[in-house]
Scaffold this motif. Sequence first.
Motif, short mmCIF file in Angstrom:
data_model
loop_
_atom_site.label_atom_id
_atom_site.label_comp_id
_atom_site.label_asym_id
_atom_site.label_seq_id
_atom_site.Cartn_x
_atom_site.Cartn_y
_atom_site.Cartn_z
N LEU A 46 0.82 -1.21 0.00
CA LEU A 46 0.00 0.00 0.00
C LEU A 46 0.86 1.26 0.00
O LEU A 46 0.53 2.24 -0.67
N GLU A 47 1.96 1.25 0.75
CA GLU A 47 2.85 2.40 0.76
C GLU A 47 3.43 2.65 -0.63
O GLU A 47 3.46 3.79 -1.11
N MET A 48 3.87 1.59 -1.29
CA MET A 48 4.49 1.76 -2.61
C MET A 48 3.46 2.10 -3.68
O MET A 48 3.72 2.92 -4.57
N LEU A 49 2.28 1.51 -3.60
CA LEU A 49 1.24 1.84 -4.56
C LEU A 49 0.79 3.29 -4.41
O LEU A 49 0.52 3.98 -5.41
N SER A 50 0.72 3.76 -3.18
CA SER A 50 0.35 5.17 -2.95
C SER A 50 1.38 6.10 -3.57
O SER A 50 1.03 7.15 -4.14
N GLU A 51 2.66 5.72 -3.46
CA GLU A 51 3.71 6.55 -4.06
C GLU A 51 3.62 6.53 -5.58
O GLU A 51 3.77 7.57 -6.24
N ILE A 52 3.34 5.36 -6.15
CA ILE A 52 3.20 5.26 -7.60
C ILE A 52 2.01 6.08 -8.08
O ILE A 52 2.07 6.76 -9.11
N ARG A 53 0.92 6.03 -7.33
CA ARG A 53 -0.30 6.76 -7.72
C ARG A 53 -0.06 8.27 -7.81
O ARG A 53 -0.69 8.96 -8.62
N LYS A 54 0.85 8.78 -6.98
CA LYS A 54 1.15 10.21 -7.02
C LYS A 54 1.85 10.61 -8.32
O LYS A 54 1.78 11.76 -8.74
N LYS A 55 2.56 9.65 -8.93
CA LYS A 55 3.35 9.95 -10.13
C LYS A 55 2.68 9.48 -11.41
O LYS A 55 3.01 9.97 -12.49
N ALA A 56 1.79 8.53 -11.30
CA ALA A 56 1.16 7.96 -12.50
C ALA A 56 -0.34 7.98 -12.35
O ALA A 56 -0.88 7.88 -11.27
N SER A 57 -1.02 8.10 -13.49
CA SER A 57 -2.47 8.20 -13.48
C SER A 57 -3.07 6.80 -13.51
O SER A 57 -3.50 6.32 -14.55
N LEU A 58 -3.03 6.12 -12.38
CA LEU A 58 -3.60 4.78 -12.34
C LEU A 58 -4.36 4.55 -11.04
O LEU A 58 -4.17 5.26 -10.06
N LYS A 59 -5.22 3.57 -11.09
CA LYS A 59 -5.99 3.20 -9.91
C LYS A 59 -5.47 1.86 -9.40
O LYS A 59 -4.90 1.07 -10.14
N PHE A 60 -5.70 1.60 -8.13
CA PHE A 60 -5.33 0.29 -7.60
C PHE A 60 -6.33 -0.16 -6.56
O PHE A 60 -7.01 0.65 -5.92
N ARG A 61 -6.41 -1.47 -6.40
CA ARG A 61 -7.21 -2.10 -5.37
C ARG A 61 -6.42 -3.27 -4.78
O ARG A 61 -5.68 -3.94 -5.50
N VAL A 62 -6.61 -3.48 -3.48
CA VAL A 62 -5.90 -4.55 -2.79
C VAL A 62 -6.89 -5.30 -1.92
O VAL A 62 -7.67 -4.69 -1.18
N ILE A 63 -6.84 -6.64 -2.00
CA ILE A 63 -7.64 -7.46 -1.10
C ILE A 63 -6.70 -8.32 -0.27
O ILE A 63 -5.78 -8.95 -0.79
#
Length: 431
Positions: free
Chosen positions: A249-266
């Motif tokens: 989640l920490e790394m995906l949040s960082e990626i989301r700040k730089k790239a226009s993408l969505k993510f979901r985690v279960i």
Amino acid sequence: MAAVSLSTQRAVRWYPPAYDVRVEDVPMPCIEHPDDAIVKIKLAGLCGSDLHVYRGHEDVTSPCVCGHEFVGEVIALGDGFFVASPGRPDLYTTLKVGDRVVSPFTVSCGECHFCRAGITCRCIHSTLFGIPDLPGGQAQYVRVPKAGGTLFKLDTITSMLPPGKEPLADSSLLLLADILPTGVFAALQALQHPKVASIINGVPYPFNGFVPEGIVAPQHAQLHPEDRSLTFAVVGLGPVGVCAAVSLLEMLSEIRKKASLKFRVIAVDPNASRREKMQAVLTSISTDFDADTVTVADIPQAKDIVAHWTGAAGCNAVLEVVGNNSAISLAYELVRPFGLISSVGVHQAPQLPLTGREVYDKNVSFDFGRCPVRSMMPIAASILAKRQDVFGGIGEDASLIDRVVGLSEAVEMYEMFDKGRVGKVLFDPWR
């Protein structure tokens, strides 16, 4: 506890064939090689991997001092230190008696090809702490071979803390020995994989990586915005699974700040208490997430949720942190065609439950194996410093660590941990 004599120390010792640990007096470690260090243990961890030996699953046939997670203070160094040798790890000239250190769960020299390439878990000198060949850290003292390439000085983390921030507790720092770097590794090898990288960088396969010289990607070789969405599953919510989920989640949040993408985690586990712990962790850190972004589920729920989220396509990647065949089978069910399974669970003798046709028909990639902890430590330390709401407390709802006890409680703690009645336990050998 009585003072340690010059010849013996207290330690947790395992006896074959299985389920037999005892707290005993054992010989004190001493310098055996010029590159050795002796570390006085401040805290030692009880890890899920310890249960493989405890249960008799590791083909260990001789008694051994347990434990591969420890944090402590250097009290002696071999003659290989303070000798100027070009190309040797820096610690051979900078490490000194009194330094606070944490050790990876395996020895790494820092000098062979594998260490230079960052694959420290496959060092040619690699040895696991807590086996007959190398006594472990659930003791008062431990010998660390190849210490200049193995140990990590804890003052390195000071620069990562905000000004005026209190130093991190030993109980938090111990997590760097294994479970937090392993969680980081599970997430990082998924995020760095070409099958995931194409979603992150927005370039479809095969133009998202190396292509032969002279081959030019078509002008339209950009992913449509609706394709720039990542779905991950974390299978197994023990301590390593929690570390993997938080790191992801920490790394995906960082990626989301730089790239226009969505993510979901279960996050998936059949054990209700582990799901409750994971939910408490998410509540603690979830200022940037909602229930439609990250959720916790049992196995049937997870299958339904992933199908709903992805239109039955499946997850781009699954982090498997259990190490048994049922977890691998679930990971395969949840992953999409051309997806990835990042497995850091310690698998044992049974053959994997998948046929060649199954993996062929889904184009599934598998990354298996041991974490290169020493290489992961800088990244893990930065997450540790940032997420003290999860990794800093003891015994709170969202704390990864459940309790700290003396070695005298080791027999009871092993039994409880084996039955899933307690979470992460640390031993203070001086209580």
